[in-house]
Write a protein that holds these residues in place. Structure first.
Motif, short mmCIF file in Angstrom:
data_model
loop_
_atom_site.label_atom_id
_atom_site.label_comp_id
_atom_site.label_asym_id
_atom_site.label_seq_id
_atom_site.Cartn_x
_atom_site.Cartn_y
_atom_site.Cartn_z
N VAL A 234 38.68 30.49 49.91
CA VAL A 234 39.39 31.17 48.82
C VAL A 234 38.60 32.41 48.43
O VAL A 234 37.39 32.46 48.58
CB VAL A 234 39.60 30.26 47.59
CG1 VAL A 234 40.48 29.08 47.91
CG2 VAL A 234 38.28 29.82 47.00
N ILE A 235 39.33 33.40 47.94
CA ILE A 235 38.72 34.59 47.35
C ILE A 235 39.43 34.83 46.03
O ILE A 235 40.66 34.87 45.98
CB ILE A 235 38.85 35.83 48.25
CG1 ILE A 235 38.09 35.64 49.56
CG2 ILE A 235 38.38 37.09 47.51
CD1 ILE A 235 38.29 36.77 50.57
N TRP A 236 38.65 34.97 44.97
CA TRP A 236 39.20 35.33 43.66
C TRP A 236 38.98 36.81 43.46
O TRP A 236 37.87 37.33 43.68
CB TRP A 236 38.49 34.55 42.55
CG TRP A 236 39.06 33.20 42.31
CD1 TRP A 236 38.68 32.04 42.91
CD2 TRP A 236 40.09 32.85 41.39
NE1 TRP A 236 39.42 30.99 42.43
CE2 TRP A 236 40.30 31.46 41.48
CE3 TRP A 236 40.86 33.58 40.48
CZ2 TRP A 236 41.23 30.80 40.72
CZ3 TRP A 236 41.79 32.91 39.71
CH2 TRP A 236 41.97 31.53 39.83
N LEU A 237 40.02 37.50 43.02
CA LEU A 237 39.95 38.92 42.70
C LEU A 237 40.37 39.10 41.25
O LEU A 237 41.29 38.43 40.77
CB LEU A 237 40.90 39.73 43.59
CG LEU A 237 40.66 39.67 45.09
CD1 LEU A 237 41.77 40.42 45.82
CD2 LEU A 237 39.31 40.27 45.45
N ARG A 238 39.73 40.05 40.56
CA ARG A 238 40.11 40.34 39.18
C ARG A 238 40.35 41.84 39.05
O ARG A 238 39.57 42.65 39.53
CB ARG A 238 39.01 39.90 38.23
CG ARG A 238 39.36 40.19 36.77
CD ARG A 238 38.34 39.67 35.80
NE ARG A 238 37.02 40.19 36.12
CZ ARG A 238 35.90 39.49 35.95
NH1 ARG A 238 35.92 38.28 35.46
NH2 ARG A 238 34.74 40.02 36.26
N GLN A 239 41.46 42.17 38.39
CA GLN A 239 41.73 43.58 38.10
C GLN A 239 41.44 43.91 36.65
O GLN A 239 41.06 45.01 36.32
CB GLN A 239 43.18 43.93 38.44
CG GLN A 239 43.44 45.42 38.34
CD GLN A 239 44.88 45.76 38.33
OE1 GLN A 239 45.66 45.10 37.67
NE2 GLN A 239 45.23 46.79 39.07
N SER A 240 41.65 42.98 35.80
CA SER A 240 41.36 43.15 34.38
C SER A 240 41.00 41.77 33.84
O SER A 240 41.16 40.77 34.55
CB SER A 240 42.57 43.72 33.65
OG SER A 240 43.62 42.77 33.61
N PRO A 241 40.56 41.67 32.61
CA PRO A 241 40.22 40.35 32.09
C PRO A 241 41.38 39.35 32.14
O PRO A 241 41.16 38.16 32.18
CB PRO A 241 39.82 40.63 30.64
CG PRO A 241 39.39 42.05 30.62
CD PRO A 241 40.25 42.74 31.66
#
Length: 138
Positions: free
Chosen positions: A43-50
């Motif tokens: 798995v890969i978690w990506l965040r663009q904003s909180p």
């Protein structure tokens, strides 16, 4: 009744190549990789904003579903089908520059404007065929 205090957490996308998909979202939308849980599959978690994350999950090789939905009414990878299809939508402050940048990367697009003429939209696919929309900020 609706859950009190419910808030959006993430969208999941399954892929045979989560690194390719992660690189696309990082390059096109500026997502950052964040710490991912250790599971029995990649798995890969990506965040663009909180408040907006993507959870990219290694595709189960035994699944019979297609890799991406393309659209709600046509199995052909044509961005013209996306206004009525399944997609994620992002807003950008400089719509014309964004469209020029993704076209320069060779991404096939379909552009249109809302009937009010104020909001411009561009539709396209990620590398796995998941529908995307970007609209101008009004």
């Amino acid at each position: 009744t609706a859950a009190v205090g419910a808030s959006f957490n993430h969208v999941s996308r399954e892929s045979t190549d989560i690194n390719r998909l992660a690189n696309f979202y990082q390059d096109i939308f500026g997502f950052e990789r964040i710490e991912s849980p250790k599971l029995d599959f990649k798995v890969i978690w990506l965040r663009q904003s909180p408040s907006f994350c993507l959870h990219l999950i290694e595709r189960d090789p035994n699944t019979k579903l297609p890799e991406g939905p393309w659209s709600a009414n046509d199995a052909v990878a044509d961005p013209k089908n996306l206004p009525r299809g399944h997609r994620l939508c992002f807003s950008v402050s400089n719509f014309d520059s964004f469209v020029a940048a993704i076209k320069a990367k060779g991404i096939k697009t379909h552009e249109k404007a809302q009937p009010n003429g104020k909001t411009k939209q561009v539709f396209f696919f990620d590398p796995d065929g998941n529908g995307l929309e970007v609209c101008s900020s009004v």
